[in-house]
Scaffold this motif. Structure first.
Motif, mmCIF file in Angstrom:
data_model
loop_
_atom_site.group_PDB
_atom_site.id
_atom_site.type_symbol
_atom_site.label_atom_id
_atom_site.label_comp_id
_atom_site.label_asym_id
_atom_site.label_seq_id
_atom_site.Cartn_x
_atom_site.Cartn_y
_atom_site.Cartn_z
ATOM 1 N N MET A 8 0.850 -1.184 0.000
ATOM 2 C CA MET A 8 0.000 0.000 0.000
ATOM 3 C C MET A 8 0.883 1.231 0.000
ATOM 4 O O MET A 8 1.603 1.477 0.948
ATOM 5 C CB MET A 8 -0.894 0.023 1.235
ATOM 6 C CG MET A 8 -1.783 1.238 1.314
ATOM 7 S SD MET A 8 -2.690 1.303 2.852
ATOM 8 C CE MET A 8 -3.582 -0.233 2.773
ATOM 9 N N GLY A 9 0.846 1.989 -1.082
ATOM 10 C CA GLY A 9 1.553 3.258 -1.063
ATOM 11 C C GLY A 9 0.835 4.201 -0.132
ATOM 12 O O GLY A 9 -0.374 4.222 -0.085
ATOM 13 N N LEU A 10 1.575 4.984 0.612
ATOM 14 C CA LEU A 10 0.956 5.898 1.543
ATOM 15 C C LEU A 10 0.528 7.172 0.856
ATOM 16 O O LEU A 10 1.294 7.803 0.163
ATOM 17 C CB LEU A 10 1.944 6.267 2.658
ATOM 18 C CG LEU A 10 2.280 5.151 3.615
ATOM 19 C CD1 LEU A 10 3.312 5.646 4.607
ATOM 20 C CD2 LEU A 10 1.052 4.707 4.348
ATOM 21 N N CYS A 11 -0.729 7.598 1.107
ATOM 22 C CA CYS A 11 -1.142 8.923 0.673
ATOM 23 C C CYS A 11 -0.330 9.918 1.477
ATOM 24 O O CYS A 11 -0.347 9.888 2.688
ATOM 25 C CB CYS A 11 -2.615 9.163 0.979
ATOM 26 S SG CYS A 11 -3.770 8.393 -0.120
ATOM 27 N N ALA A 32 -8.860 6.570 -0.899
ATOM 28 C CA ALA A 32 -8.283 5.802 0.202
ATOM 29 C C ALA A 32 -9.147 5.804 1.448
ATOM 30 O O ALA A 32 -9.173 4.825 2.199
ATOM 31 C CB ALA A 32 -6.896 6.345 0.530
ATOM 32 N N PHE A 33 -9.860 6.906 1.680
ATOM 33 C CA PHE A 33 -10.613 7.025 2.925
ATOM 34 C C PHE A 33 -12.119 7.183 2.725
ATOM 35 O O PHE A 33 -12.868 7.093 3.692
ATOM 36 C CB PHE A 33 -10.084 8.208 3.738
ATOM 37 C CG PHE A 33 -8.667 8.020 4.199
ATOM 38 C CD1 PHE A 33 -8.380 7.245 5.306
ATOM 39 C CD2 PHE A 33 -7.619 8.611 3.513
ATOM 40 C CE1 PHE A 33 -7.072 7.062 5.729
ATOM 41 C CE2 PHE A 33 -6.305 8.435 3.923
ATOM 42 C CZ PHE A 33 -6.033 7.653 5.037
ATOM 43 N N GLY A 34 -12.549 7.408 1.489
ATOM 44 C CA GLY A 34 -13.966 7.633 1.253
ATOM 45 C C GLY A 34 -14.668 6.552 0.463
ATOM 46 O O GLY A 34 -15.883 6.385 0.585
ATOM 47 N N LEU A 215 -6.866 -1.689 15.244
ATOM 48 C CA LEU A 215 -7.508 -0.426 14.894
ATOM 49 C C LEU A 215 -6.674 0.336 13.871
ATOM 50 O O LEU A 215 -7.214 0.910 12.915
ATOM 51 C CB LEU A 215 -7.696 0.423 16.153
ATOM 52 C CG LEU A 215 -8.269 1.830 15.942
ATOM 53 C CD1 LEU A 215 -9.655 1.771 15.303
ATOM 54 C CD2 LEU A 215 -8.315 2.588 17.268
ATOM 55 N N ALA A 216 -5.363 0.342 14.050
ATOM 56 C CA ALA A 216 -4.476 1.063 13.131
ATOM 57 C C ALA A 216 -4.635 0.559 11.702
ATOM 58 O O ALA A 216 -4.610 1.339 10.748
ATOM 59 C CB ALA A 216 -3.028 0.925 13.586
ATOM 60 N N PHE A 222 -7.217 2.741 2.613
ATOM 61 C CA PHE A 222 -7.866 1.522 2.137
ATOM 62 C C PHE A 222 -7.983 0.451 3.220
ATOM 63 O O PHE A 222 -8.187 -0.718 2.913
ATOM 64 C CB PHE A 222 -7.142 0.948 0.908
ATOM 65 C CG PHE A 222 -7.178 1.857 -0.280
ATOM 66 C CD1 PHE A 222 -8.311 1.959 -1.062
ATOM 67 C CD2 PHE A 222 -6.078 2.635 -0.602
ATOM 68 C CE1 PHE A 222 -8.355 2.812 -2.151
ATOM 69 C CE2 PHE A 222 -6.105 3.492 -1.689
ATOM 70 C CZ PHE A 222 -7.248 3.582 -2.462
ATOM 71 N N GLY A 223 -7.874 0.856 4.477
ATOM 72 C CA GLY A 223 -7.925 -0.111 5.566
ATOM 73 C C GLY A 223 -9.258 -0.809 5.714
ATOM 74 O O GLY A 223 -9.332 -1.879 6.317
#
Length: 227
Positions: A8-11, A32-34, A215-216, A222-223
């Motif tokens: 996973m590339g980090l935003c 990634a988050f929506g 949780l992390a 994309f978790g």
């Protein structure tokens, strides 16, 4: 290939960027988050890739557009389990680090590439299948913190990954999360990651490293989407 799903590339968007490249970044953050499912996420990633490509057509020297393009390819590789994509993304992250060794964003992206693989596969399989190494990830992460640790996204992402790498190091992850919640948050991504760090910090303060690590994983890009 299930192993490719580890990458996973980090935003990352720590420094001020040109408007056209920032658009690609914003699209990636939204994905990634929506995004609520893989199809929606991949569609948004495709849009971000097109935006970054257009920016590079206008200015081939735009290193931020190169970074956003590499991140988009890394995300696509994670979700489609494409080893070719994730390896291509790593090579571009490495090239960007060489091109500008003082840019915390590129170090952060490279750190995320290595550490995400180690988290998902373990050190041996990550190294064997993808060439990912814990030492390389930690070195890149430490460099990102040294260069851009006053921006909330950097210590926030470091905290999220460190607790997954070593759930027993609650104190170390907590220090990073505490740094993130009081750090500068002058753009939407920094503010988003600051909120993620604050959420993680609640669990870290309970002293339960395994619960914090679980949780992390959900709080990462994309978790909440299965590859």
């Amino acid at each position: 290939m299930k192993h490719v799903a580890a990458i996973m590339g980090l935003c990352s968007a720590v420094v001020c960027t040109p408007v056209h490249a920032e658009n690609a970044r914003d699209i990636l953050v939204n994905a990634a988050f929506g995004a609520r499912d893989k199809g929606a996420a991949l569609a948004r990633i495709g849009q971000a890739l097109a935006s970054a490509d257009a920016a590079l057509k206008r200015d081939p020297r735009d290193e931020n557009a190169r970074l956003q393009r590499a991140l988009a390819i890394s995300y696509r590789g994670k979700l489609t389990r494409s080893r070719a994509d994730v390896i291509a993304a790593r090579r571009e992250f490495e090239a960007l680090v060489v091109a500008d060794p003082r840019n915390p964003e590129t170090h952060l992206a490279l750190a995320g590439w290595h550490l995400a693989a180690v988290i998902e596969l373990g050190p041996f399989m990550a190294r064997t299948v993808l060439g990912a190494r814990l030492a390389a990830g930690n070195a890149a992460l430490n460099r990102a913190i040294a260069l851009g640790g006053t921006h909330a996204a950097v210590p926030a992402l470091a905290s999220l990954q460190r607790i997954q790498i070593d759930p027993s190091d609650v104190a170390g992850a907590r220090r990073l999360a505490e740094t993130a919640v009081v750090a500068s948050a002058n753009n939407p991504f920094d503010r988003l990651m600051q909120r993620q760090a604050a959420t993680l910090l609640v669990q870290l303060r309970k002293g339960d490293g395994m619960a914090a690590a679980s949780l992390a994983k959900l709080l990462m890009p994309f978790g909440r989407i299965s590859a």
